[in-house]
Design an enzyme around this catalytic site. Structure first.
Site, PDB file in Angstrom:
ATOM      1  N   PRO A   1     -48.385  20.295  40.976  1.00  0.00           N
ATOM      2  CA  PRO A   1     -49.608  20.126  41.715  1.00  0.00           C
ATOM      3  C   PRO A   1     -50.784  19.657  40.876  1.00  0.00           C
ATOM      4  O   PRO A   1     -51.132  20.260  39.860  1.00  0.00           O
ATOM      5  CB  PRO A   1     -49.866  21.519  42.270  1.00  0.00           C
ATOM      6  CG  PRO A   1     -49.060  22.432  41.437  1.00  0.00           C
ATOM      7  CD  PRO A   1     -48.086  21.654  40.648  1.00  0.00           C
ATOM      8  N   GLU A   2     -51.397  18.621  41.330  1.00  0.00           N
ATOM      9  CA  GLU A   2     -52.707  18.212  40.821  1.00  0.00           C
ATOM     10  C   GLU A   2     -53.719  18.654  41.877  1.00  0.00           C
ATOM     11  O   GLU A   2     -53.352  19.352  42.826  1.00  0.00           O
ATOM     12  CB  GLU A   2     -52.744  16.695  40.584  1.00  0.00           C
ATOM     13  CG  GLU A   2     -51.660  16.235  39.601  1.00  0.00           C
ATOM     14  CD  GLU A   2     -51.662  14.728  39.349  1.00  0.00           C
ATOM     15  OE1 GLU A   2     -52.744  14.137  39.317  1.00  0.00           O
ATOM     16  OE2 GLU A   2     -50.571  14.153  39.183  1.00  0.00           O
TER      17      GLU A   2
ATOM     18  N   LYS B   1     -57.540  22.702  39.277  1.00  0.00           N
ATOM     19  CA  LYS B   1     -56.207  22.981  39.822  1.00  0.00           C
ATOM     20  C   LYS B   1     -55.997  24.487  40.013  1.00  0.00           C
ATOM     21  O   LYS B   1     -54.861  24.939  40.140  1.00  0.00           O
ATOM     22  CB  LYS B   1     -55.129  22.414  38.882  1.00  0.00           C
ATOM     23  CG  LYS B   1     -55.261  20.905  38.659  1.00  0.00           C
ATOM     24  CD  LYS B   1     -54.363  20.386  37.555  1.00  0.00           C
ATOM     25  CE  LYS B   1     -54.749  18.961  37.173  1.00  0.00           C
ATOM     26  NZ  LYS B   1     -54.016  18.465  35.991  1.00  0.00           N
TER      27      LYS B   1
ATOM     28  N   ARG C   1     -47.224  11.902  27.747  1.00  0.00           N
ATOM     29  CA  ARG C   1     -47.043  11.811  29.197  1.00  0.00           C
ATOM     30  C   ARG C   1     -46.777  10.368  29.590  1.00  0.00           C
ATOM     31  O   ARG C   1     -47.412   9.440  29.080  1.00  0.00           O
ATOM     32  CB  ARG C   1     -48.299  12.312  29.938  1.00  0.00           C
ATOM     33  CG  ARG C   1     -48.812  13.659  29.478  1.00  0.00           C
ATOM     34  CD  ARG C   1     -47.825  14.776  29.636  1.00  0.00           C
ATOM     35  NE  ARG C   1     -47.418  14.951  31.012  1.00  0.00           N
ATOM     36  CZ  ARG C   1     -48.121  15.604  31.932  1.00  0.00           C
ATOM     37  NH1 ARG C   1     -49.256  16.171  31.611  1.00  0.00           N
ATOM     38  NH2 ARG C   1     -47.668  15.699  33.160  1.00  0.00           N
TER      39      ARG C   1
END
Length: 303
Positions: A2-3, A58, A293
């Site tokens: 989740p962002e 978040k 990333r």
DNA sequence: CCCACGACCTGTGGGC
DNA sequence: TGCCCACAGGTCGTGG
């Protein structure tokens, strides 16, 4: 994982059953997630009511009618599932109720029962006002905290957080000021929660594509027109993703189990080798790694 | 202060 | 089919 848009979706999914509800039957199936559960976690939540739910970056924040704020970070794979208890509601309010529907589920780590306050005063037996809330998290990168407001603002998780993407404080001037003199690339800077809080790998890639900016551009090289496009791109991608209920890749789901559908609108994320979707662009989407990333981008139209 | 990298975990999908 | 490696939505702590 989740962002911001996924956490916002979770917040909206939890609000109807949690806000104004008294908690009971807190159950922990293991001592820790990423961190140990807070001391006396169940004792401090049982009997307390959720005044309101909020989201910061978040993080999900449940403000209780005690001093506590119940903080949850979903990590990469954290998920809440809400189930109306129906005919089991009465048993759920009995301290002996072994309440999880499937306590043996491999990655079910925490459960709690939420009963609407006003309903409780009339009849505790109305199942549609009592919900089981289960927290699953296969990788256990998520965590829960219980903090007072003072502890929260002083904590390492909150004291350095940057601006919310949809806040007016995020604009071209802000980006120019924050990125000035920074040698780090745009991808890395946008991922830094201390500058803008809530963006993650997917939405950073998508925002850079929309702004037609290279993820490799040094922060200090961002020009005012690029900053304008980037600010607008961040806001549009986040706004659209929230409206779509977030993105469901592999295991993200809303509290009802429904999937978000923003993943169908990805222009670059996870599209390595596929054609760029910009009109008239013959480029292919590439993948490279920034600070560990994956970054997906079109080298032809992102300059 | 800034930045890169390893660590934390488990699951899945691709290649051979 | 099975095995092994790469990779997955995040972020903290460390060391240069």
């Amino acid at each position: 994982m989740p962002e911001l848009p996924e956490v916002e979706t979770v917040k909206r999914g939890l609000a109807p059953s949690l806000e104004g509800a008294v908690l009971s039957n807190v159950r922990l199936n293991r001592p820790n997630l990423r961190y140990p559960f807070p001391d006396h976690f169940a004792e401090r939540l049982n009997g307390a009511a959720v005044v309101r739910l909020e989201r910061r970056a978040k993080y999900l924040l449940a403000y209780m009618d005690t001093e506590d704020i119940w903080v949850t970070h979903l990590g990469m794979t954290g998920r809440f599932q809400v189930t109306p208890l129906g005919d089991n509601a009465a048993k759920a309010l009995d301290g002996n109720y072994y309440h999880s529907i499937d306590t043996g589920a491999k990655h079910l780590h925490m459960s709690v029962v939420a009963t609407a306050l006003k309903e409780r005063s009339v009849s505790a037996n109305k199942g549609d006002q009592t919900h089981l809330i289960d927290y699953y998290d296969p990788r256990r990168f998520g965590f829960m905290l219980l903090l007072t407001p003072e502890e929260l603002s002083a904590s390492k998780w909150f004291q350095g957080l940057g601006v919310e993407p949809l806040d007016g404080a995020l604009n071209a001037d802000f980006l120019m000021a924050q990125f000035a003199g920074r040698a780090a690339n745009l991808k890395t800077l946008l991922m830094a929660q201390g500058l803008i809080a809530g963006l993650g790998n997917i939405y950073v890639c998508e925002a850079l594509y929309r702004a037609r900016l290279s993820p490799d551009m040094a922060g200090r090289d961002l020009a005012p027109d690029g900053a304008e496009r980037l600010s607008a791109a961040i806001k549009s991608v986040i706004t659209e993703a929230i409206a779509a209920g977030g993105s469901s890749i592999s295991d993200f789901a809303a509290t009802s189990g429904e999937l978000g559908y923003f993943q169908h609108r990805f222009k670059v994320y996870d599209r390595k080798g596929q054609p760029c979707l910009t009109q008239g662009c013959a480029g292919l989407i590439e993948r490279k790694v920034h600070t560990g990333r994956s970054t997906f981008y079109c080298a032809t139209c992102q300059k």
